[in-house]
Design a protein around this motif. Structure first.
Motif, short mmCIF file in Angstrom:
data_model
loop_
_atom_site.label_atom_id
_atom_site.label_comp_id
_atom_site.label_asym_id
_atom_site.label_seq_id
_atom_site.Cartn_x
_atom_site.Cartn_y
_atom_site.Cartn_z
N ASN A 225 0.69 -1.38 -0.02
CA ASN A 225 -0.01 0.02 -0.10
C ASN A 225 0.94 1.50 0.12
OD1 ASN A 225 -2.59 -1.01 -0.28
ND2 ASN A 225 -2.95 -1.20 2.01
N VAL A 226 1.97 1.21 -0.63
CA VAL A 226 2.77 2.19 -0.71
C VAL A 226 3.22 2.41 -2.21
CG1 VAL A 226 4.03 2.27 1.54
CG2 VAL A 226 4.97 1.00 -0.36
N ASN A 227 3.69 3.68 -2.50
CA ASN A 227 4.17 4.03 -3.87
C ASN A 227 5.72 4.33 -3.99
OD1 ASN A 227 1.47 4.35 -4.80
ND2 ASN A 227 1.29 6.32 -3.49
N ALA A 228 5.86 4.01 -5.44
CA ALA A 228 7.45 4.27 -5.62
C ALA A 228 7.35 5.34 -6.89
CB ALA A 228 8.13 2.96 -5.96
N GLY A 229 7.95 6.45 -6.78
CA GLY A 229 7.97 7.30 -7.73
C GLY A 229 8.84 6.88 -9.20
#
Length: 646
Positions: free
Chosen positions: A575-579
């Motif tokens: 539930n996290v993002n990686a730019g």
């Protein structure tokens, strides 16, 4: 002493002279008598008086012995004075002192400590200046230095004053006021817990959840048409979130156990019942999905009898309500049953004084920093309050409810989001209000000090275990090489070292291929806790080792990519993002980033990655049989890893 000796000699000489004069006088008298009586009486010749000379020789011997004795007595104090000047130096030591501290106490350099431990079973290569020494090695170094040991009581008895913050004593019952009940909804996955809560508060939370399952603890304040207010905690039903369910049970007053009428009692249903019993919290049974044709509520009640959950229909004290979360049937009856049970429990709290509460969930927001969801249990929380939770503290800058609306005060039983934390506290930490920022620093420093002391104790315990292992290995080596000549012993050791050097590159390749370093990043603290708990269940380290390099809360950063590159690891994000910049950097460095929004998909991916690193297994299958020989075909395959799971 010499004057006394001279006086004694003079006395002895005077005594000898007197004896000689006395003997001479006796001889003259005897000669006169001999002349007178010689004619009439024959006289026997008188013996010579040698007794005086014997006495003189005896006195002379005694004098020489006394002179020798006096001389020895004069020499002895000189020796004791010399020995006192050359006495051993005392070194003040204490248990657990480091190499650097021991060298400083002995007024030696660190190399001296290494030299003293060179021919012992101590592993010198792993010894650093800040390494803690065991009592045995401290004594060994002091002994080889020719110094005297002195144990310092100050180091052992020095106790730091306890500066921790604690809960207040129980308030006067006259000051308590009624409060809303805190109700936790628990049950098996996909039994309709979140849908039931949506109907009660008229929202669509379930439709927005990934995979249609709850993966966080949600805290909501629901106002009923009757005017009553209930704080609901919605816990995950998936097997991986056992710690979250246990945490929800610890802060609740009532548990609503949701069981699907068409599915019956399942694994997480039983676990939820156990959590309720451990926390001694009463249960209200909600039999959901009663609108389905295959629903059988009576079957559910009978199955629950095996777990000591006896409904009122069967003579027990557990209220059972037949509901349908999808259609909203009988939900008000469930709410009324909950309010009735709360009135029986007479729930009250003290709204005055310093705040006490519990962290339900914590996460990091890009624009707001560390954020916590908390349940207030005592006192009234206001902006500007100084809070302490775990090893973090906060000055409350902003508070908001479950809808994101800002609030100025939070009363007992009210769920609230808190902004202003300096560091991210852990879910389940106790929240306490203190009087000032200085006091908050004092409490946090004390808790960090306690944690450090615990780590030191564990380190000393590990050192002691390693010491015993080294001693045992040294004893076995002595038994093995004890009867050999030193030349034979040296040759055998040389051969063993040579074999180890040849094996090291091969072992390193095998170790690297049979190891999976991972970095875990999650959106909230509870999610990271859940993933780490799943990793703890892995029990196939002998086949492929699972190494946790780093874990944290928040989006994947450049530091995570650098760590993964250094350890040749894989980054797992939940539930996290990686730019885009981070993903491009990871692609250049050959680092895998795997993002997931459903917990069991992440577990399956981790299992597949472990399986890909397992060593190949060789299996033989007979494809043709001849008269005298067998022709076998060999092929290689990797068996899937099923050693990891909730």
């Amino acid at each position: 002493m010499n004057q006394k000796l001279l006086k004694l000699e003079n006395l002895l000489r005077f005594h000898t002279v007197c004896r000689q004069l006395h003997s001479l006088g006796q001889r003259r008298t005897f000669a006169q008598w001999r002349r007178v009586f010689s004619s009439a009486y024959p006289v026997r010749p008188a013996p010579q008086h040698t007794g005086s000379w014997q006495t003189d020789s005896l006195f002379g011997t005694a004098l020489s012995q006394y002179r020798l004795l006096v001389t020895k007595k004069e020499v002895r104090p000189r020796k004791s004075q010399l020995s006192s000047t050359k006495s051993k130096k005392e070194v003040e030591v204490w248990i657990g002192m480091t190499v650097e501290e021991l060298a400083r106490a002995m007024e030696k350099d660190i190399d001296f400590i290494y030299e003293a431990l060179l021919n012992t079973t101590m592993d010198i290569d792993s010894l650093e200046a800040d390494s803690h020494l065991d009592e045995v090695w401290i004594k060994e170094v002091i002994k080889k230095a020719g110094m005297k040991l002195k144990w310092s009581k100050l180091k052992q008895d020095k106790v730091r004053e306890n500066k921790d913050a604690v809960r207040r004593p129980q308030a006067d019952p006259a000051l308590l006021t009624p409060r809303s009940p805190v109700v936790t909804i628990m049950g098996h996955v996909d039994h309709g817990k979140t849908t039931l809560l949506d109907k009660l508060r008229k929202t669509q939370v379930a439709a927005m959840e990934a995979g249609g399952i709850t993966q966080h603890i949600g805290a909501f304040l629901v106002s009923l048409p009757s005017g009553e207010k209930i704080t609901f905690l919605d816990t995950p039903g998936h097997a991986a979130f056992s710690a979250m369910r246990a945490r929800g049970a610890q802060v609740t007053d009532i548990i609503i156990l949701v069981v699907a009428a068409d599915d019956g009692v399942m694994k997480q249903t039983v676990e939820s019942i156990q959590h309720a019993k451990d926390a001694q919290v009463p249960i209200v049974l909600a039999i959901n999905k009663c609108d389905k044709a295959e629903a059988d509520p009576e079957k559910v009640k009978k199955e629950l009898l095996a777990y000591d959950v006896v409904c009122e229909d069967y003579g027990g004290d557990v209220q059972a309500v037949h509901v349908s979360a999808l259609t909203g049937d009988n939900l008000m009856a469930l709410a009324e049953a909950t309010i009735t049970l709360a009135e029986i429990l007479e729930l009250k709290a003290d709204p005055t004084g310093p705040v006490e509460g519990t962290v339900i969930e914590s996460f990091t927001d890009k624009g707001r920093g560390p954020v916590t969801t908390a349940i207030i249990q005592r006192g009234t929380l206001r902006k500007g309050s100084i809070l302490v939770a775990g090893k973090s503290w906060a000055k409350v800058r902003l508070m908001f409810d479950e809808n994101g609306k800002s609030v100025n005060e939070a009363y007992p039983s009210m769920p609230v989001g808190i902004i202003g934390w300096k560091d991210l506290p852990s879910a389940g930490d106790e929240i306490l209000e203190v009087e000032s920022e200085a006091r908050a620093h004092e409490v946090v420093d004390w808790r960090k000090y306690e944690q450090e002391q615990e780590k030191n104790k564990e380190a000393l315990k590990t050192i002691e275990e390693k010491r015993k292992e080294h001693q045992e290995a040294h004893r076995k080596d002595r038994e093995k090489y004890g009867n050999l000549h030193w030349k034979e012993r040296s040759f055998i050791k040389y051969q063993e070292r040579k074999e180890q050097k040849l094996l090291r590159p091969k072992e390193k390749v095998e170790r690297d291929s049979n190891m999976l370093p991972v970095i875990i990043k999650g959106d909230v603290d509870g999610s990271v806790e859940t993933i780490l708990n799943i990793m703890d269940t892995y029990d196939a380290s002998h086949e492929c080792e699972l190494e946790l390099v780093h874990f944290g809360v928040g989006d994947i950063s450049e530091n995570d990519v650098n760590l993964a590159e250094a350890f040749h690891g894989v980054i797992y994000g939940f539930n996290v993002n990686a730019g885009k910049v981070i993903q491009e950097s990871a692609a250049k460095k050959g680092v895998k980033i795997k993002l997931h929004k459903i917990i069991y998909r992440l577990v399956e991916d981790l299992q597949e990655e472990l399986s890909s690193r397992l060593p190949c297994t060789v299996e033989e299958h007979t494809v043709e049989k001849m008269n005298t020989t067998h022709e076998n075909s060999k092929y290689y395959k990797r068996l899937p890893s099923e050693k990891l799971g909730p």
